[in-house]
Design an enzyme around this catalytic site. Sequence first.
Site, short mmCIF file in Angstrom:
data_model
loop_
_atom_site.label_atom_id
_atom_site.label_comp_id
_atom_site.label_asym_id
_atom_site.label_seq_id
_atom_site.Cartn_x
_atom_site.Cartn_y
_atom_site.Cartn_z
N GLU A 1 39.49 36.33 30.99
CA GLU A 1 39.01 35.73 32.29
C GLU A 1 37.36 35.66 32.34
OE1 GLU A 1 39.36 35.82 37.21
OE2 GLU A 1 40.98 36.48 36.04
N ASP B 1 42.84 38.55 34.42
CA ASP B 1 43.01 39.62 35.00
C ASP B 1 44.53 39.80 35.84
OD1 ASP B 1 40.30 40.00 34.90
OD2 ASP B 1 39.75 39.59 37.20
N ASP C 1 46.71 40.13 38.03
CA ASP C 1 46.95 39.71 39.26
C ASP C 1 47.17 38.10 39.62
OD1 ASP C 1 44.47 38.05 39.36
OD2 ASP C 1 43.16 39.81 40.27
N GLU D 1 45.69 35.53 40.79
CA GLU D 1 44.74 34.41 40.37
C GLU D 1 44.58 34.46 38.78
OE1 GLU D 1 42.88 32.69 42.44
OE2 GLU D 1 44.25 33.36 43.94
N TYR E 1 41.70 48.64 36.60
CA TYR E 1 41.27 47.51 37.44
C TYR E 1 41.04 47.77 38.88
CZ TYR E 1 41.98 42.47 38.64
OH TYR E 1 41.89 41.25 39.38
N ARG F 1 41.09 45.71 41.77
CA ARG F 1 41.80 45.07 42.83
C ARG F 1 43.32 45.55 43.03
NH1 ARG F 1 38.75 41.03 40.58
NH2 ARG F 1 36.96 40.27 41.99
N HIS G 1 49.49 47.44 39.95
CA HIS G 1 48.71 48.34 39.19
C HIS G 1 48.40 49.74 39.40
CE1 HIS G 1 47.68 44.07 38.74
NE2 HIS G 1 47.27 44.21 40.12
#
Length: 761
Positions: A9, A82, A84, A86, A299, A301, A345
């Site tokens: 990303e 990433d 997640d 998104e 990570y 988030r 995560h």
Amino acid sequence: MSKPLLIVESPTKVKTLKKYLGKEYNVTATAGHIKDLPQKELGIDVEKDFKAKYLQIKGKSKVIQAMKKEAGDTDTIYLAPDPDREGEAIAFHAADILKKKGRSFHRVLIHELTKKGITDALNNPMDLNYDRYEAQQARRTLDRLVGYQISPLLWRRVQGGLSAGRVQSVAVKIICDRERQIRAFEPQEYWTIAADLTADTPPAFTAQLARKEGQKISIPDGDTSAAIITELESSDFVVEKINRKTIKRTPLPPFITSKMQQDAINRLKFSAKKTMMVAQQLYEGIEIDSGGPEGLITYMRTDSTRIAEEAALAAQELIRGKFGKEFALESPRYFKNKNKAQDAHEAIRPTSVLNTPGKVQPFLTQDQFKLYDLIWKRFMASQMSQAIIDQKTISIQAGTYTFTVGGSTVKFQGFMALYTTDDTNGKKEKEKQLLPEMNQADVLKLGQIIPKQHFTKPPPRFSEASLVKELEENGIGRPSTYASILSTIRDKGYVDLVKRYFMPNELGFIVNELLVESFPEILDATFTAKMENNLDSIENGSSKSIDVLNEFYTPFKKKLEYAQENMLSVKGVGMATDLLCPLCGKPLNIKMGRNGHFIACTAYPECTFSSNYTRDEKGNIEIHETKVDNTKVKDCDKCGKPMVKKEGRYGEFLACTGYPDCKHTESVYGDQAGAETNVHCPEKDCQGKIVEKRSRRGKIFYGCNRYPDCSFASWDKPVNMPCPQCDSLYLVEKETKKEGKIFKCPVKGCGYKQKAEDAQE
């Protein structure tokens, strides 16, 4: 055949990945999303199962061309945006753009940008996660349906450029509700009484009055306090009971996103947005020892407190070597997650505990070091032994009254040798006062009795840290959204950050009131939290996005249709107040104009009173600057109705009270255009007087009141004194830093001047 392509990303990850992958893979980046909903239309077909219209983002052509070039004729593409929702959407869109017969796509989740993290991800590829992608698409659709259909209502009813958001509007409501609580709060008086006491051995200490006849005491006023003191002054202070106990304190889990933001805000004075930006840098890779970039944290988030076993074991080994075996655990400490759906995560931790803050500090910026130090210490402390604290509480009898005092000492620091806990206001734990040795029945010596008056305080305004905590506890938003929520509500002009605390401004109150009236469910925290849970259920496969969207949109559409017809127009009718017009006695309403909010008479156009206003600490409106002078200046040349002075963006002007039937306006130039200066017009044979005037841009100048018959004008104020050196009939007044106020000749080349205080009239 081309090499396999790895797509990430962020462009900053590319260098880190190439360090570990060498020449075995081509690596490129999407630089964020490459497709999105159109900016100038809804982009959601609500009649066709909410089909979304995704377009290539403007400006991403070069990125997409580079992706296609790097892909070449390879038949294997690894998608590693990433880990997640998104990132899943970016992976799906990249696969859609690069799809080709015979080409396969593999999803890889890189939780840490280290050799092990990258290798593990590539050795364990997965299919694209359609449920996770659907959850992201559903969130995007919900946000678009709300934002793009409510915002135009605000443009028409309040002010252009405003926006409503499914989550941001709830955050504004939380801030507005707290401000209303503060404004409605009535402080209550109460008193406390303390006693300075001394035992047979030092130190002296202070005890607090707690009970009377065994019941908790309340002291409402000074008279009650004085009566109690009179009783106490004749009483003996005797040690009644001594309670001793040892407690064990367990460290907090490693950081999740919200807790990292709260700690960084409180301890480091970072904003939530800055915290996430710096954490992203630490995750994507920092160049250490010229060996190429290396990801320093996992990570950032996450809602999960889960940690890898090997990371916990590595921490134990370092703790034994650095602090001693008594600070380490026999086996790693693991923490339970509150929400199993958010366990994709690990917690935020250093990728290697051997990268101590001291070791990496030379390679980090000051901000990077501060945040890394916080993350490293929080994780290491989570794997250290408990702190052991001795606590002592003493009850002291004085007649029918009981005083108490407590003290504590740290018997064994444990994890507190590395990391102490903070409360929500960012204040570190404070040990209680030291106490002398005492025994039951000891008689203590009274020093002085200290009464103190207090007043109850309203609930505090939200700081960034406490607002993140509030959002998290109410299930509003997710780790990836907290920072953007906080920055958006400020950027949109609904709240201000005053001394690090959020305060809603007048626009925020106005918009919030309208939205709560028209869309109560949308702004309900419980409803918003339920929607977040529904999105989680889409991700884990237990719900379908079409069902979630239909459940939301059916009642929302009805509310929207009603609001389109019935939402109050603050531009037009205005919001009612309890104030009356000082000129005609009719009600005053709050209205919105091009220059913001103001207060105006509801009897307009018969009464043209309007004014700027502010609110006091209780929210009461204070009128402080009149925008319209309701005094007649002259009759309108067009319709004969009175003309009054108004103030516009370029200063004062004359306007007909017959508006909107008559829209005639005039310049303020004229006999009553401004305040007279008592200076005669210096133009030859003119009998006029000089008056203050204002240009179209609001700048004051001086001109003849016989304009347009006389066109004399000057930026400087004329003075009724002829120049003794030339033929000028007047001087002008000027203010200089060096000489102060002076009178100077306006004729170019003359140069005469004198101090005003020396002038002879």
